[in-house]
Design an enzyme around this catalytic site. Structure first.
Site, mmCIF file in Angstrom:
data_model
loop_
_atom_site.group_PDB
_atom_site.id
_atom_site.type_symbol
_atom_site.label_atom_id
_atom_site.label_comp_id
_atom_site.label_asym_id
_atom_site.label_seq_id
_atom_site.Cartn_x
_atom_site.Cartn_y
_atom_site.Cartn_z
ATOM 1 N N LYS A 48 25.600 30.329 4.940
ATOM 2 C CA LYS A 48 25.894 30.160 3.808
ATOM 3 C C LYS A 48 24.748 29.782 3.819
ATOM 4 C CE LYS A 48 30.657 29.409 2.727
ATOM 5 N NZ LYS A 48 31.437 27.962 1.696
ATOM 6 N N LYS A 56 34.256 37.786 10.199
ATOM 7 C CA LYS A 56 35.989 37.127 8.902
ATOM 8 C C LYS A 56 36.958 37.625 7.946
ATOM 9 C CE LYS A 56 35.416 33.470 6.878
ATOM 10 N NZ LYS A 56 35.396 31.856 7.062
ATOM 11 N N LYS A 74 37.025 34.894 1.330
ATOM 12 C CA LYS A 74 37.091 35.312 0.131
ATOM 13 C C LYS A 74 36.217 35.166 -0.570
ATOM 14 C CE LYS A 74 39.111 30.304 -0.590
ATOM 15 N NZ LYS A 74 37.798 30.069 0.316
HETATM 16 P P1 TYM Z 1 38.522 27.558 3.610
HETATM 17 O O1 TYM Z 1 38.851 27.061 2.848
HETATM 18 O O2 TYM Z 1 37.646 27.827 3.640
HETATM 19 O O3 TYM Z 1 40.069 28.053 4.248
HETATM 20 C C1 TYM Z 1 41.389 27.467 3.987
HETATM 21 C C2 TYM Z 1 42.287 27.483 5.713
HETATM 22 O O4 TYM Z 1 42.305 29.092 5.876
HETATM 23 C C3 TYM Z 1 41.817 29.400 6.829
HETATM 24 N N1 TYM Z 1 41.400 30.979 6.991
HETATM 25 C C4 TYM Z 1 41.714 32.066 7.642
HETATM 26 N N2 TYM Z 1 42.648 32.086 8.835
HETATM 27 C C5 TYM Z 1 42.778 33.198 9.255
HETATM 28 N N3 TYM Z 1 41.845 34.150 9.106
HETATM 29 C C6 TYM Z 1 40.902 34.393 7.864
HETATM 30 N N4 TYM Z 1 40.462 34.882 7.739
HETATM 31 C C7 TYM Z 1 40.227 33.197 7.369
HETATM 32 N N5 TYM Z 1 39.429 32.283 6.262
HETATM 33 C C8 TYM Z 1 40.063 31.306 5.914
HETATM 34 C C9 TYM Z 1 40.745 28.109 7.142
HETATM 35 O O5 TYM Z 1 40.643 28.148 8.539
HETATM 36 C C10 TYM Z 1 40.921 27.406 6.909
HETATM 37 O O6 TYM Z 1 41.992 26.960 7.209
HETATM 38 N N6 TYM Z 1 36.722 23.565 5.221
HETATM 39 C C11 TYM Z 1 37.963 24.399 5.051
HETATM 40 C C12 TYM Z 1 38.347 23.420 4.162
HETATM 41 C C13 TYM Z 1 39.062 21.725 4.289
HETATM 42 C C14 TYM Z 1 40.094 20.843 5.127
HETATM 43 C C15 TYM Z 1 40.039 19.746 5.150
HETATM 44 C C16 TYM Z 1 40.522 22.084 6.191
HETATM 45 C C17 TYM Z 1 38.301 20.697 3.706
HETATM 46 N N7 TYM Z 1 38.614 19.000 4.208
HETATM 47 C C18 TYM Z 1 40.393 19.035 5.679
HETATM 48 C C19 TYM Z 1 41.136 21.012 6.936
HETATM 49 C C20 TYM Z 1 41.150 19.668 6.860
HETATM 50 C C21 TYM Z 1 37.544 25.299 4.453
HETATM 51 O O7 TYM Z 1 36.258 25.307 3.393
HETATM 52 O O8 TYM Z 1 38.639 26.264 3.987
#
Ligand code: TYM
Length: 335
Positions: A115, A198, A201
């Site tokens: 990022k 990957k 969004k």
């Molecule tokens: P975020 O918002 O980027 O994504 C949410 C969840 O979706 C999964 N994910 C994917 N899985 C497979 N293929 C992909 N291309 C893909 N893109 C996203 C992510 O692995 C995630 O599970 N830091 C985290 C949010 C967060 C969180 C937490 C998660 C904040 N606090 C505590 C678990 C526990 C994040 O940015 O996810």
């Protein structure tokens, strides 16, 4: 009994429209886990503001993410569903944990490096660096045993475990050491235009991703345009990253094994295969989309759900926070 169930925590950022990566990597597994565990599913709006957000859009998306959680099948009677910023203990615990985390380990995080490269040195907020600490706070406040996420979050789970152990060793056992729960398939859905990255969004090209809310004709078009290769064989191979990704998607959408898919499309080229991938996604998402629209037309219900969720979350999180404050040596507040 409720008390003896293992605890799950996970969350999604309302920082962009959710993709099928979020669906297959996270949400679909969350739904499967809801009967067996004491689950906390959060909309992590505090994380979203580590990069610039338009206030109106952030508010809209936060409710849309909640509607998506429900539409995917999370039952508000079985799960504690809430909005992160409604629970002050997340910000407070994050500050405390910041003081037990090293800047060196934070600057080595892949997501931070990616990022910061993307947004440029001068516009990287301190929040982007300390983001994993807030994530650790999220997880540790509920003493989660398991954290269902896609494989991109594995590194954040590792640092959460390190921070928790460090705190436990310095004071006395306070936190459970959480484990990631990463699904066998769908844990890493790739970008449709650049299958070596990957799916995200925040990609610039909308043809790179499929949104959970994309209409059927858009899904068909995006799958049609997905990058493949000139080999012309539906085979699960690292030499064919585009095809491999579409096979993963078809497998997680239909439950079919990779071998089965290879056999089914033997000698057929890509046209029918791509068509079937698109239709499998549509079949799965269409009912979700219809339910999302219904939930978004019922704001009172959404409010009742996140209010109820925040009551339980607040109770649990405050208890852990007080424990942390006591161990650190803060003077207890008089009531
Ligand atoms: P975020 O918002 O980027 O994504 C949410 C969840 O979706 C999964 N994910 C994917 N899985 C497979 N293929 C992909 N291309 C893909 N893109 C996203 C992510 O692995 C995630 O599970 N830091 C985290 C949010 C967060 C969180 C937490 C998660 C904040 N606090 C505590 C678990 C526990 C994040 O940015 O996810």
């Amino acid at each position: 009994m409720e008390e003896s169930k293992k605890v799950i925590f996970s969350g999604i950022q309302p920082s962009g429209n959710l993709t099928i990566g979020n669906y297959y990597g996270a949400l679909k597994n969350w739904v499967k886990l809801q009967d067996e565990y004491d689950t906390y599913y959060c909309i992590v709006d505090l994380h979203a503001i580590t990069v610039k957000q338009e206030p109106k859009e952030l508010r809209r998306r936060t409710l849309e993410v909640l509607a998506i959680y429900l539409a995917c099948g999370l039952d508000p009677e079985k799960n504690t569903i809430f909005i992160q910023s409604h629970i002050p203990a997340h910000s407070e615990a994050a500050w405390l944990l910041n003081c037990f985390t090293y800047t060196g380990e934070l600057s080595r995080m892949t997501q931070f490096k990616d990022k910061s490269a993307r947004y440029g040195e001068s516009s990287i907020s301190a929040g982007l660096l300390t983001y994993p600490v807030l994530m650790a706070a999220d997880i540790l406040l509920y003493n989660a045993d398991l954290v269902p996420v896609g494989s991109d979050q594995k590194q954040h789970l590792e640092i959460t475990r390190d921070i928790a152990s460090r705190f436990n060793n310095l004071y006395s056992p306070t936190f459970k050491i959480p484990e990631p729960y990463i699904g066998k398939s769908g844990a890493r859905i790739m970008d449709l235009q650049h299958p070596e990255k990957k799916m995200s969004k925040s990609a610039d090209n909308p043809n790179s991703y499929i949104l959970i809310m994309d209409p059927p004709e858009v899904i068909r078009n995006k799958i049609n345009r997905a990058v493949t290769d000139t080999i012309g064989v539906v085979k699960y191979s690292d030499d064919q990253p585009g095809i491999k990704n579409l096979m993963d998607i078809l497998s997680v959408a239909t439950g079919k094994g990779i071998d089965e898919i290879e056999r089914e499309y033997e000698g057929q080229g890509y046209a029918k295969f791509k068509k079937d991938v698109g239709e499998a996604i549509i079949e799965e998402l269409l009912p979700v989309q219809n339910k999302v629209k219904e939930y978004l037309n019922n704001k009172d219900l959404l409010e009742a759900i996140y209010t109820k969720g925040s009551e339980k979350a607040n109770y649990v999180a405050r208890k852990t926070l007080s424990k942390m404050q006591r161990k650190i040596g803060f003077v207890a507040k008089s009531r």
